[in-house]
Design a protein around this motif. Structure first.
Motif, PDB file in Angstrom:
ATOM      1  N   LYS A 156       3.583  -8.500 -64.593  1.00 37.72           N
ATOM      2  CA  LYS A 156       4.327  -7.264 -64.423  1.00 37.72           C
ATOM      3  C   LYS A 156       4.549  -7.350 -62.701  1.00 37.72           C
ATOM      4  O   LYS A 156       5.566  -7.007 -62.243  1.00 37.72           O
ATOM      5  N   TYR A 157       3.653  -7.425 -62.065  1.00 31.18           N
ATOM      6  CA  TYR A 157       3.501  -7.306 -60.368  1.00 31.18           C
ATOM      7  C   TYR A 157       4.440  -8.275 -60.112  1.00 31.18           C
ATOM      8  O   TYR A 157       5.434  -7.786 -58.977  1.00 31.18           O
ATOM      9  N   GLU A 167       8.361  -7.178 -61.004  1.00 29.71           N
ATOM     10  CA  GLU A 167       8.820  -5.967 -60.308  1.00 29.71           C
ATOM     11  C   GLU A 167       9.099  -6.667 -58.571  1.00 29.71           C
ATOM     12  O   GLU A 167      10.031  -5.891 -58.185  1.00 29.71           O
ATOM     13  N   LYS A 176      12.380  -6.219 -56.464  1.00 28.73           N
ATOM     14  CA  LYS A 176      12.324  -5.293 -55.225  1.00 28.73           C
ATOM     15  C   LYS A 176      12.885  -6.305 -54.090  1.00 28.73           C
ATOM     16  O   LYS A 176      13.769  -6.032 -53.457  1.00 28.73           O
TER      17      LYS A 176
END
Ligand code: SAM
Length: 339
Positions: free
Chosen positions: A51-52, A55, A59
Motif C-alpha cells: 500500500k505504501y 501510494e 505521489k
C-alpha cells in the motif's frame, strides 16, 4: 488547462508503471516455471508495504506532472518509446531474466566470458547479477529497460526529481558547463540535456560499451563523451558549473565514494553545484529498511549496505561543500550542495 495537462502526464506515467510491472510479473513467472525463482522475504504478503509503495508511486507521478507544469523540465521527458523500440529488446530481456535468476539462485557473482580489462577491480562482477555486468554492448542494449522493470516504470521520474532541486539552487544566468558522472547509457542524460541550458555537457562513465550506447543517442555538438572513472577525473580544477550523478554512489566502495566527492569538488567552479540522486538510505523510511537490507542480496550490490549507512551530509561538509540539502522520494534520495 493546467489540471488537464497534469492529469494527462499522470495517466501517461501510470501506463508505463502498469506496462513495466506486468513485465516484472512475467519474468518472475518465467523463472518460476524453470524452478529458478527465489522469493524475496518481503513484498507480496506485506499489505502495508505494498500500500505504501502504491501510494508512493502515484505521489511521484503527480510530482513529476507538477514539475513539468511548473516548467522545471519540458513535457518531452515523458515521451514513451515507440512499440517497435520497446518490443525490440524484450526477447533478450526475457532470456536474460532467466540467466539472472540462475545467478541469483546459485549466488554466482563473477560470470564473464571475457574479463573486462580497463575496469576497476571492484567493478569486475555481475552487478544486479546481469549478464556481462556493465561490460558488453548487449548488456548496454537492455540495461535501461531492465531498470524500468525493476522500478515499475518509475526510474525516469525518480531520476529527474533532482533537476528541480538543482535549478532552485543554481544561480548562474548564463549557459552552464555540466559534467555527468556514471551516466551509463544516458538514461538521465536524455532528460537533463532537455532541462538545462548548457554551453557544454560532458557525459562520462567508466564503461566503454555503456558510454558508446549513450553517445549514439545524441547528436549535439555541445555534448562530449569521456570514458573515465569518477574517482580520477581527467579535467582541470574549477572547470564545471554543475557536476551530478544518478545511481552511481551505491555501486562504489566507501573509499572510492569519498574520492568521487573530492574529485567533484576539485573540478567544480566556486559556487558550482553538486547534485546527487541515489538510493534511499537506512531509516529514511523505517518500513522500507527490510527492502533495503534485501536489495543487495537479491541484486548483487556488494557496496550497497555500506552506502545505506553512509552519512553523506557529513562527508560533503568535510570536503568543503556548503549549504547541503537532501530529500527523498519513493525509493530515491537526493542531495544538492554548493562549492
Ligand atoms: C546503476 S548505473 C547508473 C547509470 C545511469 N546514471 C542511470 O541513471 O541509469 C551505474 C553506472 O555507473 C558506472 N560506474 C560504476 N563505477 C564507476 C566509477 N568508478 N566511475 C564512473 N562510472 C562508474 C557504471 O558503469 C554504470 O554505468
Amino acid at each position: 488547462m493546467r489540471k488537464i495537462l497534469e492529469n494527462s502526464i499522470v495517466v501517461s506515467n501510470l501506463a508505463k508503471t502498469i506496462l513495466y510491472s506486468t513485465e516484472y510479473r512475467i519474468m518472475n513467472q518465467l523463472s518460476k516455471s524453470f524452478s529458478l525463482f527465489v522469493k524475496p522475504p518481503y513484498q507480496e504478503n506485506d499489505k502495508d508495504l505494498v500500500k505504501y509503495l502504491r501510494e508512493g508511486v502515484l505521489k511521484l507521478h503527480q510530482e513529476d506532472a507538477k514539475n513539468i507544469a511548473d516548467g522545471f523540465y519540458p513535457i518531452g521527458v515523458i515521451k514513451p518509446k515507440g512499440p517497435k523500440e520497446h518490443l525490440k529488446n524484450l526477447p533478450y530481456l526475457l532470456i536474460d531474466s532467466l540467466k539472472i535468476s540462475r545467478r541469483r539462485k546459485f549466488n554466482i557473482k563473477k560470470d564473464f566470458d571475457i574479463e573486462p580489462e580497463d575496469a576497476p577491480d571492484y567493478l569486475k562482477r555481475n552487478y544486479h547479477f546481469q549478464t556481462d555486468g556493465y561490460f558488453s554492448e548487449q548488456s548496454a542494449k537492455i540495461y535501461e529497460h531492465q531498470v524500468e522493470v525493476l522500478f515499475s516504470g518509475t526510474a525516469g521520474p525518480m531520476r529527474r526529481m533532482l533537476i528541480k532541486m538543482i535549478k532552485e539552487k543554481i544561480s548562474r544566468d548564463r549557459p552552464l558547463k555540466i559534467l555527468e558522472l556514471g551516466a551509463g547509457v544516458g538514461s538521465a542524460t536524455l532528460d537533463y540535456a532537455k532541462a538545462f541550458d548548457f554551453s557544454s555537457y560532458t557525459v562520462s562513465d567508466v564503461s566503454g560499451p555503456y558510454l558508446k550506447a549513450a553517445k549514439e543517442r545524441f547528436n549535439n555538438p555541445k555534448m562530449e563523451f569521456v570514458q573515465t572513472a569518477a574517482e580520477s577525473l581527467p579535467f582541470a580544477d574549477e572547470e564545471f558549473d554543475m557536476v551530478f550523478s544518478v545511481y552511481l554512489f551505491h555501486e562504489l566502495p566507501q573509499a572510492i565514494r569519498e574520492k568521487v566527492l573530492a574529485e567533484s569538488y576539485r573540478v567544480l567552479k566556486k559556487k558550482g553545484i553538486l547534485g546527487i540522486c541515489d538510493s534511499l538510505q537506512k531509516n529514511d523510511v523505517p518500513k522500507l529498511n527490510r527492502v533495503l537490507e534485501n536489495f543487495p542480496i537479491d541484486y548483487h550490490e556488494p557496496f550497497y549496505k555500506g552506502y545505506t549507512i553512509w552519512n553523506l551530509n557529513s562527508a560533503l561538509n568535510a570536503i568543503g561543500f556548503r549549504n547541503v540539502e537532501s530529500q527523498f522520494k519513493l525509493l530515491s534520495k537526493y542531495w544538492v550542495a554548493e562549492k
